[in-house]
Design a protein around this motif. Structure first.
Motif, PDB file in Angstrom:
ATOM      1  N   ARG A 162       0.821  -1.227   0.000  1.00  0.00           N
ATOM      2  CA  ARG A 162       0.000   0.000   0.000  1.00  0.00           C
ATOM      3  C   ARG A 162       0.851   1.272   0.000  1.00  0.00           C
ATOM      4  O   ARG A 162       0.351   2.368   0.272  1.00  0.00           O
ATOM      5  CB  ARG A 162      -0.941   0.002   1.195  1.00  0.00           C
ATOM      6  N   ALA A 163       2.135   1.144  -0.317  1.00  0.00           N
ATOM      7  CA  ALA A 163       3.024   2.315  -0.305  1.00  0.00           C
ATOM      8  C   ALA A 163       2.573   3.354  -1.326  1.00  0.00           C
ATOM      9  O   ALA A 163       2.536   4.551  -1.035  1.00  0.00           O
ATOM     10  CB  ALA A 163       4.463   1.876  -0.575  1.00  0.00           C
ATOM     11  N   VAL A 164       2.216   2.885  -2.534  1.00  0.00           N
ATOM     12  CA  VAL A 164       1.772   3.826  -3.569  1.00  0.00           C
ATOM     13  C   VAL A 164       0.522   4.559  -3.089  1.00  0.00           C
ATOM     14  O   VAL A 164       0.422   5.788  -3.187  1.00  0.00           O
ATOM     15  CB  VAL A 164       1.504   3.096  -4.900  1.00  0.00           C
ATOM     16  N   SER A 165      -0.448   3.814  -2.556  1.00  0.00           N
ATOM     17  CA  SER A 165      -1.689   4.429  -2.079  1.00  0.00           C
ATOM     18  C   SER A 165      -1.405   5.494  -1.035  1.00  0.00           C
ATOM     19  O   SER A 165      -2.017   6.570  -1.039  1.00  0.00           O
ATOM     20  CB  SER A 165      -2.613   3.383  -1.461  1.00  0.00           C
ATOM     21  N   LEU A 166      -0.495   5.190  -0.135  1.00  0.00           N
ATOM     22  CA  LEU A 166      -0.196   6.139   0.940  1.00  0.00           C
ATOM     23  C   LEU A 166       0.402   7.434   0.372  1.00  0.00           C
ATOM     24  O   LEU A 166      -0.055   8.531   0.698  1.00  0.00           O
ATOM     25  CB  LEU A 166       0.756   5.504   1.953  1.00  0.00           C
ATOM     26  N   LEU A 167       1.401   7.298  -0.476  1.00  0.00           N
ATOM     27  CA  LEU A 167       2.039   8.509  -1.012  1.00  0.00           C
ATOM     28  C   LEU A 167       1.078   9.299  -1.899  1.00  0.00           C
ATOM     29  O   LEU A 167       1.100  10.537  -1.900  1.00  0.00           O
ATOM     30  CB  LEU A 167       3.305   8.134  -1.790  1.00  0.00           C
ATOM     31  N   GLN A 168       0.221   8.590  -2.628  1.00  0.00           N
ATOM     32  CA  GLN A 168      -0.750   9.272  -3.498  1.00  0.00           C
ATOM     33  C   GLN A 168      -1.684  10.180  -2.704  1.00  0.00           C
ATOM     34  O   GLN A 168      -2.150  11.191  -3.220  1.00  0.00           O
ATOM     35  CB  GLN A 168      -1.587   8.238  -4.247  1.00  0.00           C
ATOM     36  N   ARG A 169      -1.943   9.802  -1.468  1.00  0.00           N
ATOM     37  CA  ARG A 169      -2.846  10.632  -0.652  1.00  0.00           C
ATOM     38  C   ARG A 169      -2.273  12.020  -0.436  1.00  0.00           C
ATOM     39  O   ARG A 169      -3.010  12.987  -0.291  1.00  0.00           O
ATOM     40  CB  ARG A 169      -3.088   9.969   0.695  1.00  0.00           C
ATOM     41  N   LEU A 170      -0.948  12.106  -0.372  1.00  0.00           N
ATOM     42  CA  LEU A 170      -0.330  13.410  -0.141  1.00  0.00           C
ATOM     43  C   LEU A 170      -0.158  14.180  -1.438  1.00  0.00           C
ATOM     44  O   LEU A 170      -0.050  15.401  -1.434  1.00  0.00           O
ATOM     45  CB  LEU A 170       1.039  13.242   0.530  1.00  0.00           C
ATOM     46  N   SER A 171      -0.101  13.450  -2.547  1.00  0.00           N
ATOM     47  CA  SER A 171       0.161  14.105  -3.822  1.00  0.00           C
ATOM     48  C   SER A 171      -0.410  13.263  -4.952  1.00  0.00           C
ATOM     49  O   SER A 171       0.300  12.507  -5.601  1.00  0.00           O
ATOM     50  CB  SER A 171       1.680  14.288  -3.982  1.00  0.00           C
ATOM     51  N   PHE A 176       2.960   8.352  -8.552  1.00  0.00           N
ATOM     52  CA  PHE A 176       3.859   7.375  -7.910  1.00  0.00           C
ATOM     53  C   PHE A 176       3.745   5.981  -8.535  1.00  0.00           C
ATOM     54  O   PHE A 176       4.726   5.259  -8.627  1.00  0.00           O
ATOM     55  CB  PHE A 176       3.570   7.299  -6.408  1.00  0.00           C
ATOM     56  N   ALA A 177       2.522   5.630  -8.954  1.00  0.00           N
ATOM     57  CA  ALA A 177       2.324   4.294  -9.525  1.00  0.00           C
ATOM     58  C   ALA A 177       3.136   4.114 -10.800  1.00  0.00           C
ATOM     59  O   ALA A 177       3.490   2.996 -11.170  1.00  0.00           O
ATOM     60  CB  ALA A 177       0.839   4.058  -9.798  1.00  0.00           C
ATOM     61  N   GLN A 178       3.421   5.232 -11.473  1.00  0.00           N
ATOM     62  CA  GLN A 178       4.132   5.140 -12.757  1.00  0.00           C
ATOM     63  C   GLN A 178       5.660   5.112 -12.596  1.00  0.00           C
ATOM     64  O   GLN A 178       6.382   4.872 -13.559  1.00  0.00           O
ATOM     65  CB  GLN A 178       3.755   6.314 -13.678  1.00  0.00           C
ATOM     66  N   VAL A 179       6.141   5.380 -11.393  1.00  0.00           N
ATOM     67  CA  VAL A 179       7.595   5.354 -11.200  1.00  0.00           C
ATOM     68  C   VAL A 179       8.048   3.896 -11.278  1.00  0.00           C
ATOM     69  O   VAL A 179       7.564   3.048 -10.533  1.00  0.00           O
ATOM     70  CB  VAL A 179       7.994   5.960  -9.836  1.00  0.00           C
TER      71      VAL A 179
END
Lengths: 378, 129
Positions: A162-171, A176-179
Motif C-alpha cells: 500500500r506504499a503507492v496508495s499512501l504517497l498518493q494521498r499526499l500528492s 507514484f504508480a508510474q515510477v
C-alpha cells in the motif's frame, strides 16, 4: 543530521526522527553509532505490516554523497563494479564498491540526477570509510566535485503493497504508480521537495523518500496520520532485518565486507567487467579461477534459529566445521527459520543438508534457492 | 505499569518462582518478556533432570536474541509446560500463568531466602534499566 538533532556528547548520534521514536514508545538501540528504533511494539507485527499493508522506516542514518561536474559519471564509473554509463536521468542502480583486491568497501545505490550530478546512498556504519575512499578516488580531478551530504538528507522508507496508495494521498498528481522500479521521481510532498525512489530493502514494493533533514519529522508524522486506515505502522530495524533476510538482500558487515568478494557473495550480477573500475583486475582473476566458497541460503529443518557467527558443520556429529552463518533469524512470512552463510563451493548445492551449531546443538539446515520470499507480480 | 505478582519470588536473571512447600513452578518475568520481544522458541529440560541453582535449565529465543533460563533454586524437574514448544508466543501473552515453564521438586528449602520479593525485584529492575 547533527545540525538538526544534536545528541549528547559521547552518545550515539540521533536522526531527525529520534524524538518521534521515543514518543512512539520504540526500543532504541545503538546501531553503528546511531540511536535507532529496533522495534515499536513487535517485530513480527511490523514485519507483517510491511508484507500486507505499509510500514515506515527511519533510514535517515544512511549516508548520501554527491558527485557534481562534467566528470561525475566517469568518476562514479571508476568507483563502482556495476555499469552506470547508460543510466537515464532519474534512474538508479544497485552496485558494490570494491578495493583493489576485490574485497567489498560497501554496497550502495547510485542515483543519476542529471548529466552532471550523481548521488550515492551508502550504509550508515560505512560513511566515514566510504567518504574517505570516494574522496581519494577523485583526487586530482578538476572536472568533478565530491561532497558528503549525509547531514542534509533525511530518508524515510515507505514499504509495502500500500506504499503507492499512501504517497498518493499526499500528492495525487505525482504519479507514484508510474515510477518504475529502480527509478525516482523529483516531486513535492506537503510542499517539500523530495525524491521518491522506487527502491527498498524489504523485498516488497515501496519507496525511499529523500527529504531535507529539517522536514523529515513533519513528513513522517503526516504519513502516519493519513495512512491510518491503510494500516500504516512505524517499523524498526528488527523488522527491517527479517524482511531483508527473507528477500536475501545482503547486509554489509554480516554477509559482505572487506574480506568477501562479490562473486562468492552471489553479487556477480553487479560486476560488469567491460568497464574500467577499481578492483577490476582482481575480480577478473577471481572470476577466471573460480571462488572457493559461496554464500548460500538455507532453511532450518530442525528446531533451532541460526544466528550471525554460528558455525556450520558437514555432519550431525563429528565431521568438520565447513562454514559460518552470516545472517539468520525466523522467517515470519516463509514460516521457517532461515539464514545465509558461507560454505565451500563443493558443498554449495541446492538441497544439501548441513548442520548449524546452535549453541552446542547441531541442527539440520537445507540449502535453498534464494530468495526465501518473492512478492507476487503486481 | 510493570506487573510482578506479590505471591512470587524473583531472581536477578528475571525468573520468577511460585513456591508451594517443596514444589516450585518457575517462569520468566514480564520485564524479561519485554526485553526479549516476540518469543519464537522455548527449549525446556526433560522430566527427571536435576539442576543446581543458577544452572542453565532451558533456552528462550526471540526474533532478535537468545537467552538462557537459569534454575532459580536447586531441584529435580517434575513437570514441564510442553505446549510452550509449539506456541512459544504464550509467553508474550501471559508469562505468569499460561506461560509457566518448569515445575521443580526442591532439594533444599534454604535457598528460598536468597530470592527477592516482588518489591525488591521491582526496585532491582528500576535500578538496573
Amino acid at each position: 543530521m547533527s545540525t538538526t538533532n544534536p545528541s549528547p556528547v559521547g552518545q550515539p548520534r540521533r536522526t531527525p526522527l529520534y524524538d518521534r521514536h521515543v514518543a512512539l514508545g520504540a526500543r532504541i538501540i545503538d546501531f553503528g553509532g546511531w540511536a535507532m528504533p529496533v522495534q515499536y511494539e513487535s517485530i513480527l507485527e511490523e514485519h507483517k505490516t510491511v508484507r500486507q499493508a505499509v510500514g515506515l522506516f527511519d533510514v535517515c542514518h544512511m549516508g548520501e554523497v554527491e558527485f557534481v561536474g562534467p566528470g561525475a559519471l566517469a568518476a562514479v564509473e571508476r568507483l563502482v563494479t556495476n555499469d552506470v554509463r547508460k543510466l537515464a536521468f532519474g534512474q538508479a542502480r544497485y552496485t558494490v564498491v570494491c578495493y583493489e583486491n576485490g574485497g567489498i568497501v560497501d554496497d550502495c545505490i547510485v542515483y543519476r540526477d542529471h548529466a552532471e550530478r550523481i548521488v550515492i546512498v551508502i550504509n550508515a556504519a560505512n560513511i566515514d570509510k566510504d567518504v574517505a575512499w570516494f574522496a581519494k578516488s577523485v583526487e586530482g580531478r578538476s572536472d568533478v566535485t565530491f561532497r558528503n551530504l549525509s547531514d542534509d538528507f533525511g530518508l524515510i522508507a515507505v514499504q509495502g503493497p500500500r506504499a503507492v496508495s499512501l504517497l498518493q494521498r499526499l500528492s495525487p498528481e505525482a504519479g507514484f504508480a508510474q515510477v518504475k522500479s529502480f527509478h525516482f521521481a523529483k516531486t513535492e510532498l506537503l510542499g517539500i521537495p523530495v525524491w521518491a525512489a522506487r527502491t527498498g530493502y524489504t523485498g516488497e514494493d515501496g519507496f525511499e523518500v529523500f527529504v531535507p533533514a529539517a522536514e523529515a519529522a513533519r513528513l513522517w508524522n503526516v504519513l502516519l496520520e493519513v495512512g491510518k486506515d491503510l494500516g500504516v505502522k512505524p517499523c524498526g530495524l528488527g523488522a527491517r532485518d527479517t524482511l531483508r533476510l527473507e528477500a536475501c538482500l545482503s547486509l554489509y558487515g554480516n554477509d559482505i565486507d572487506a574480506t568477501t568478494n562479490p562473486f562468492e557473495a552471489n553479487l556477480g550480477w553487479v560486476v560488469k567487467l567491460d568497464h574500467d573500475f577499481i578492483g577490476r583486475p582482481a575480480l577478473e582473476e577471481i572470476k577466471a579461477n573460480g571462488v572457493a566458497r559461496k554464500l548460500v541460503a538455507f532453511t532450518m529443518e530442525g528446531r533451532g534459529t541460526a544466528r550471525h557467527g554460528y558455525d556450520i558443520y558437514d555432519a550431525e556429529t563429528g565431521g568438520n566445521k565447513v562454514g559460518v552463518v552470516t545472517s539468520g533469524s525466523v522467517g515470519p512470512t516463509v514460516g521457517k527459520n532461515v539464514g545465509l552463510g558461507y560454505v565451500p563451493v563443493a558443498l554449495a548445492e541446492l538441497g544439501r543438508t548441513l548442520f548449524v551449531d546452535c549453541r552446542g546443538k547441531r541442527v539440520a539446515a537445507q540449502i535453498a534457492k534464494p530468495p526465501f520470499y518473492r512478492r507476487s507480480a503486481i | 505499569m510493570s506487573n510482578y505478582p506479590s505471591d512470587l519470588r524473583y531472581t536477578k536473571d528475571h525468573e520468577w518462582a511460585r513456591i508451594d512447600g517443596k514444589r516450585v513452578v518457575i517462569g520468566i518475568t514480564e520485564f524479561a518478556v519485554h526485553q526479549l520481544g516476540d518469543i519464537t522458541m522455548v527449549e525446556l529440560p526433560k522430566e527427571g533432570e536435576s539442576f543446581r541453582r543458577e544452572q542453565v535449565l532451558g533456552t528462550i529465543e526471540s526474533v532478535k536474541a537468545v537467552s538462557d533460563i537459569y534454575a532459580p533454586l536447586s531441584g529435580k524437574v517434575v513437570k514441564t509446560n510442553d505446549p510452550l514448544r509449539d506456541s512459544p508466543e504464550t509467553l508474550n501473552e501471559d508469562c505468569y500463568d499460561e506461560g509457566w515453564m518448569v515445575e521443580l521438586e526442591l532439594s533444599s528449602l534454604d535457598e528460598i531466602k536468597q530470592l527477592m520479593t516482588s518489591e525488591e525485584y521491582a526496585k532491582y529492575v528500576k535500578d538496573h534499566s
